[in-house]
Motif scaffolding. Structure first.
Motif, PDB file in Angstrom:
ATOM      1  N   VAL A 245     -34.414 -18.055 -30.373  1.00 37.79           N
ATOM      2  CA  VAL A 245     -33.472 -17.030 -30.819  1.00 37.79           C
ATOM      3  C   VAL A 245     -32.569 -17.556 -31.917  1.00 37.79           C
ATOM      4  O   VAL A 245     -32.383 -16.925 -32.956  1.00 37.79           O
ATOM      5  CB  VAL A 245     -32.619 -16.539 -29.632  1.00 37.79           C
ATOM      6  N   TRP A 246     -32.000 -18.738 -31.693  1.00 37.75           N
ATOM      7  CA  TRP A 246     -30.861 -19.215 -32.486  1.00 37.75           C
ATOM      8  C   TRP A 246     -31.264 -20.268 -33.510  1.00 37.75           C
ATOM      9  O   TRP A 246     -30.563 -21.235 -33.715  1.00 37.75           O
ATOM     10  CB  TRP A 246     -29.796 -19.770 -31.557  1.00 37.75           C
ATOM     11  N   SER A 247     -32.350 -20.095 -34.154  1.00 39.26           N
ATOM     12  CA  SER A 247     -32.750 -21.003 -35.220  1.00 39.26           C
ATOM     13  C   SER A 247     -32.528 -20.327 -36.563  1.00 39.26           C
ATOM     14  O   SER A 247     -33.040 -19.227 -36.798  1.00 39.26           O
ATOM     15  CB  SER A 247     -34.229 -21.384 -35.092  1.00 39.26           C
ATOM     16  N   PRO A 248     -31.783 -20.974 -37.464  1.00 41.03           N
ATOM     17  CA  PRO A 248     -31.555 -20.334 -38.773  1.00 41.03           C
ATOM     18  C   PRO A 248     -32.822 -20.196 -39.593  1.00 41.03           C
ATOM     19  O   PRO A 248     -32.881 -19.379 -40.512  1.00 41.03           O
ATOM     20  CB  PRO A 248     -30.552 -21.280 -39.446  1.00 41.03           C
ATOM     21  N   LYS A 249     -33.857 -20.963 -39.244  1.00 39.20           N
ATOM     22  CA  LYS A 249     -35.087 -20.924 -40.022  1.00 39.20           C
ATOM     23  C   LYS A 249     -36.112 -19.953 -39.445  1.00 39.20           C
ATOM     24  O   LYS A 249     -36.861 -19.319 -40.189  1.00 39.20           O
ATOM     25  CB  LYS A 249     -35.694 -22.330 -40.114  1.00 39.20           C
ATOM     26  N   SER A 250     -36.159 -19.849 -38.102  1.00 38.98           N
ATOM     27  CA  SER A 250     -37.226 -19.047 -37.516  1.00 38.98           C
ATOM     28  C   SER A 250     -36.769 -18.161 -36.367  1.00 38.98           C
ATOM     29  O   SER A 250     -37.597 -17.548 -35.696  1.00 38.98           O
ATOM     30  CB  SER A 250     -38.343 -19.972 -37.004  1.00 38.98           C
ATOM     31  N   GLY A 251     -35.465 -18.066 -36.105  1.00 42.96           N
ATOM     32  CA  GLY A 251     -34.974 -17.259 -34.995  1.00 42.96           C
ATOM     33  C   GLY A 251     -35.216 -15.775 -35.212  1.00 42.96           C
ATOM     34  O   GLY A 251     -35.325 -15.292 -36.343  1.00 42.96           O
ATOM     35  N   TYR A 252     -35.265 -15.047 -34.118  1.00 41.51           N
ATOM     36  CA  TYR A 252     -35.549 -13.623 -34.173  1.00 41.51           C
ATOM     37  C   TYR A 252     -34.618 -12.836 -35.105  1.00 41.51           C
ATOM     38  O   TYR A 252     -35.078 -11.921 -35.806  1.00 41.51           O
ATOM     39  CB  TYR A 252     -35.466 -12.997 -32.776  1.00 41.51           C
ATOM     40  N   PRO A 253     -33.303 -13.103 -35.126  1.00 46.30           N
ATOM     41  CA  PRO A 253     -32.417 -12.261 -35.950  1.00 46.30           C
ATOM     42  C   PRO A 253     -32.752 -12.246 -37.430  1.00 46.30           C
ATOM     43  O   PRO A 253     -32.285 -11.366 -38.149  1.00 46.30           O
ATOM     44  CB  PRO A 253     -31.027 -12.881 -35.720  1.00 46.30           C
ATOM     45  N   GLY A 254     -33.566 -13.203 -37.896  1.00 43.95           N
ATOM     46  CA  GLY A 254     -33.931 -13.241 -39.300  1.00 43.95           C
ATOM     47  C   GLY A 254     -35.116 -12.371 -39.668  1.00 43.95           C
ATOM     48  O   GLY A 254     -35.563 -12.392 -40.828  1.00 43.95           O
ATOM     49  N   HIS A 255     -35.645 -11.594 -38.715  1.00 44.71           N
ATOM     50  CA  HIS A 255     -36.790 -10.738 -39.025  1.00 44.71           C
ATOM     51  C   HIS A 255     -36.412  -9.695 -40.081  1.00 44.71           C
ATOM     52  O   HIS A 255     -35.309  -9.159 -40.092  1.00 44.71           O
ATOM     53  CB  HIS A 255     -37.285 -10.038 -37.762  1.00 44.71           C
ATOM     54  N   ALA A 256     -37.354  -9.386 -40.934  1.00 40.12           N
ATOM     55  CA  ALA A 256     -37.100  -8.514 -42.084  1.00 40.12           C
ATOM     56  C   ALA A 256     -36.590  -7.134 -41.694  1.00 40.12           C
ATOM     57  O   ALA A 256     -35.836  -6.503 -42.448  1.00 40.12           O
ATOM     58  CB  ALA A 256     -38.381  -8.371 -42.901  1.00 40.12           C
ATOM     59  N   ALA A 257     -36.970  -6.626 -40.506  1.00 39.10           N
ATOM     60  CA  ALA A 257     -36.606  -5.260 -40.133  1.00 39.10           C
ATOM     61  C   ALA A 257     -35.193  -5.149 -39.573  1.00 39.10           C
ATOM     62  O   ALA A 257     -34.626  -4.052 -39.546  1.00 39.10           O
ATOM     63  CB  ALA A 257     -37.602  -4.711 -39.112  1.00 39.10           C
ATOM     64  N   TYR A 258     -34.626  -6.263 -39.113  1.00 39.50           N
ATOM     65  CA  TYR A 258     -33.323  -6.191 -38.463  1.00 39.50           C
ATOM     66  C   TYR A 258     -32.204  -5.977 -39.477  1.00 39.50           C
ATOM     67  O   TYR A 258     -32.336  -6.301 -40.660  1.00 39.50           O
ATOM     68  CB  TYR A 258     -33.063  -7.463 -37.660  1.00 39.50           C
ATOM     69  N   ARG A 259     -31.090  -5.451 -38.990  1.00 36.12           N
ATOM     70  CA  ARG A 259     -29.966  -5.199 -39.880  1.00 36.12           C
ATOM     71  C   ARG A 259     -29.367  -6.508 -40.357  1.00 36.12           C
ATOM     72  O   ARG A 259     -29.178  -7.442 -39.576  1.00 36.12           O
ATOM     73  CB  ARG A 259     -28.896  -4.350 -39.169  1.00 36.12           C
ATOM     74  N   ASP A 260     -29.063  -6.563 -41.634  1.00 32.17           N
ATOM     75  CA  ASP A 260     -28.527  -7.783 -42.238  1.00 32.17           C
ATOM     76  C   ASP A 260     -27.028  -7.892 -41.960  1.00 32.17           C
ATOM     77  O   ASP A 260     -26.280  -6.921 -42.165  1.00 32.17           O
ATOM     78  CB  ASP A 260     -28.779  -7.777 -43.741  1.00 32.17           C
ATOM     79  N   PHE A 261     -26.589  -9.058 -41.503  1.00 36.77           N
ATOM     80  CA  PHE A 261     -25.171  -9.255 -41.189  1.00 36.77           C
ATOM     81  C   PHE A 261     -24.325  -9.437 -42.436  1.00 36.77           C
ATOM     82  O   PHE A 261     -23.190  -8.971 -42.512  1.00 36.77           O
ATOM     83  CB  PHE A 261     -24.997 -10.475 -40.274  1.00 36.77           C
ATOM     84  N   HIS A 262     -24.845 -10.119 -43.427  1.00 38.61           N
ATOM     85  CA  HIS A 262     -24.034 -10.612 -44.533  1.00 38.61           C
ATOM     86  C   HIS A 262     -23.807  -9.588 -45.640  1.00 38.61           C
ATOM     87  O   HIS A 262     -22.860  -9.731 -46.416  1.00 38.61           O
ATOM     88  CB  HIS A 262     -24.682 -11.867 -45.133  1.00 38.61           C
ATOM     89  N   THR A 263     -24.652  -8.574 -45.747  1.00 39.06           N
ATOM     90  CA  THR A 263     -24.605  -7.674 -46.887  1.00 39.06           C
ATOM     91  C   THR A 263     -23.905  -6.366 -46.525  1.00 39.06           C
ATOM     92  O   THR A 263     -24.341  -5.639 -45.626  1.00 39.06           O
ATOM     93  CB  THR A 263     -26.024  -7.368 -47.393  1.00 39.06           C
TER      94      THR A 263
END
Length: 515
Positions: A245-263
């Motif tokens: 879950v919590w990997s900046p390189k491969s964790g689930y939240p980085g999937h292309a379909a999820y809502r972006d936190f930073h933008t």
């Protein structure tokens, strides 16, 4: 591939660490109270709904839920609850304006956010307006979660004066009892920080178990471990599972379909874009499309529960007995950082029993005997390098020196004030309160990680100044001025009203004097 439903040995434990520094009355935007209200709306409201639904469906012992005293103070604070209501109303107003946009994507996002804000407002009005403690007490009573406590104001304990460290821990546990009627058996030590010998302090304070990071147990987290000769157990975070879950390189939240936190959409402040792709700049992000998300969440649920199941099988075979797998995260990951996180989390907790995985708390692991042989732990944390460099490295040496100087000033002033006059001393209390805020672990973390570093330095020096200012007036015999200063600072920093400097003084005297 379908996952087998045959029961597997051992237990899976989810641990959540809920924490924000004291933000009330110290700025609003871009860093300050906004951080609290975003986390409250995006994480605490939906996750508490998840836990209550699980409790209503008969689930028990689902999560070991850490809540720091400083966060609990803000969830109960009248200023924060009133301001949170205003923030939610403003969120709905911003969404209304976006919904009237001629830009179709912005208008769609506005309509979605309007409905989300309305639901949050209704939940807050009916459940949260009197603070977080009634809800936390209810969750604890239902048995769906185990509450973990912690020391006051989230200090990096290994670098703390011993008397202040003991005081912070015992007062933090007392704060939990006062707010929730709960005497937590376990704690989440701030930053999972540990120094040899702290296990004895935990034992003396009544702590029965605490969290460390996986490398502190040399990566062998399959069982809890008693520490040294103390009757206290260290449980370690399983990095193989947690990093799914919590990997900046491969964790689930980085999937292309999820809502972006930073933008952000700069016109409305709404987050209306999806991740789109790793490394895609903000201006190239695609609009968020909820219709893309549900199937992705389900895939990530299946991936995670399958990995947990296999990990339990493998670790149980390796050690020749039922094993424990602990996944641990900051609570704010779910919802605040990862918009879809609460939905994913609820589906995971409902899915695990279906595939034969027993879910339990850290206390449950102890009751089930998922405990191995005693171990001596090294100095450690869950920060970079798994040592203390984030909190005492060269980049924050100025804060380490500041903390040492202000601690000496405060403890000396408190000792002299309380030796001079018996009874409760509000000036001494406020000196201790400002000292605790000065030595919060959040400030060096934010500097080392370059996340709002200027704000962090300002906060540390603000509380250091308050500590020095009140102490100086008191030591010069300017009692009226000291009382006015203490009262003035307490208007901003009014957390922990039960804090009594006499108890710190008693600890110092028992250890040979403070100051």
């Amino acid at each position: 591939m379908a996952i087998s439903t045959t029961a597997v040995p051992g237990q899976f434990t989810l641990v959540l660490h809920s924490h924000l520094p004291w933000l009330a009355n110290h700025g609003r935007w871009p860093v300050g109270e906004e951080w609290l209200y975003q986390s409250w709306a995006s994480s605490y409201l939906p996750l508490f709904d998840v836990f209550e639904r699980l409790a209503a469906d008969g689930y028990t012992d689902q999560v070991s839920l850490g809540l720091t005293p400083v966060l609990a103070a803000q969830l109960d604070d009248p200023h924060c609850t009133a301001s949170m209501y205003e923030w939610l109303a403003d969120w709905q107003l911003r969404a209304t304006e976006a919904a009237m946009s001629r830009d179709a994507d912005r208008a769609d996002a506005g309509r979605r956010e309007y409905l989300d804000a309305g639901r949050a407002l209704e939940t807050f009005e009916t459940r949260w307006r009197h603070g977080g403690s009634p809800l936390i007490r209810g969750l604890a009573t239902s048995g769906v979660v185990e509450i973990l406590g912690g020391p006051l104001a989230h200090p990096f304990a290994p670098l703390l004066d011993p008397s202040l460290r003991q005081f912070s821990l015992t007062e933090g546990r007392a704060d939990a009892r006062a707010r929730w009627g709960v005497d937590p058996a376990g704690i989440w030590a701030p930053e999972c920080a540990f120094a040899p010998g702290m296990e004895t302090e935990y034992d003396r304070a009544g702590v029965r178990h605490f969290m460390v990071d996986g490398p502190t147990l040399h990566g062998d987290t399959a069982l809890g471990r008693p520490v040294g000769d103390a009757d206290v157990i260290a449980y370690g975070r399983d990095l193989q599972v947690s990093y799914r879950v919590w990997s900046p390189k491969s964790g689930y939240p980085g999937h292309a379909a999820y809502r972006d936190f930073h933008t952000y959409d700069h016109g409305s402040g709404l987050k209306r874009f999806r991740v789109t792709g790793r490394g895609v700049p903000g201006e190239a992000k695609k609009p968020y499309d909820p219709s893309r998300v549900d199937a992705v969440i389900d895939r990530h649920v299946e991936d995670f529960v399958g990995h947990v199941r296999q990990r339990l099988i493998d670790e149980s075979a390796r050690i020749g007995r039922p094993a424990l797998v602990v996944a641990a995260f900051d609570t704010e990951l779910f919802g605040h950082w990862w918009h879809e996180g609460p939905v994913w989390l609820e589906r995971v907790l409902r899915r695990l029993p279906e595939i034969g995985v027993d879910v339990g708390t850290l206390s449950g692991a102890t009751r089930s005997g998922l405990v191995g042989d005693p171990v001596d732990l090294p100095a450690s944390s869950w920060g970079s390098g798994k040592d203390w460099r984030v909190w005492n490295g060269p980049a924050v040496r100025h804060l380490v020196d500041l903390n040492a100087e202000v601690t000496e000033t405060a403890l000396d002033a408190v000792a002299k004030l309380l030796d001079r006059r018996r009874g409760r001393n509000r000036v001494a209390d406020q000196i201790v309160r400002e000292l605790l805020l000065t030595v919060s672990s959040d400030w060096p973390f934010m500097v080392s990680k370059d996340t709002a570093a200027q704000y962090a330095v300002s906060r540390a020096h603000t509380h250091a100044h308050a500590t020095r200012e009140i102490s100086d007036a008191a030591m010069r015999g300017r009692d009226d001025a000291a009382a006015i200063l203490a009262e003035t600072w307490s208007r901003a920093d009014s957390l922990f009203p039960a804090l009594d400097a006499r108890r710190l003084h008693a600890i110092g005297n028992a250890e040979g004097g403070i100051g």
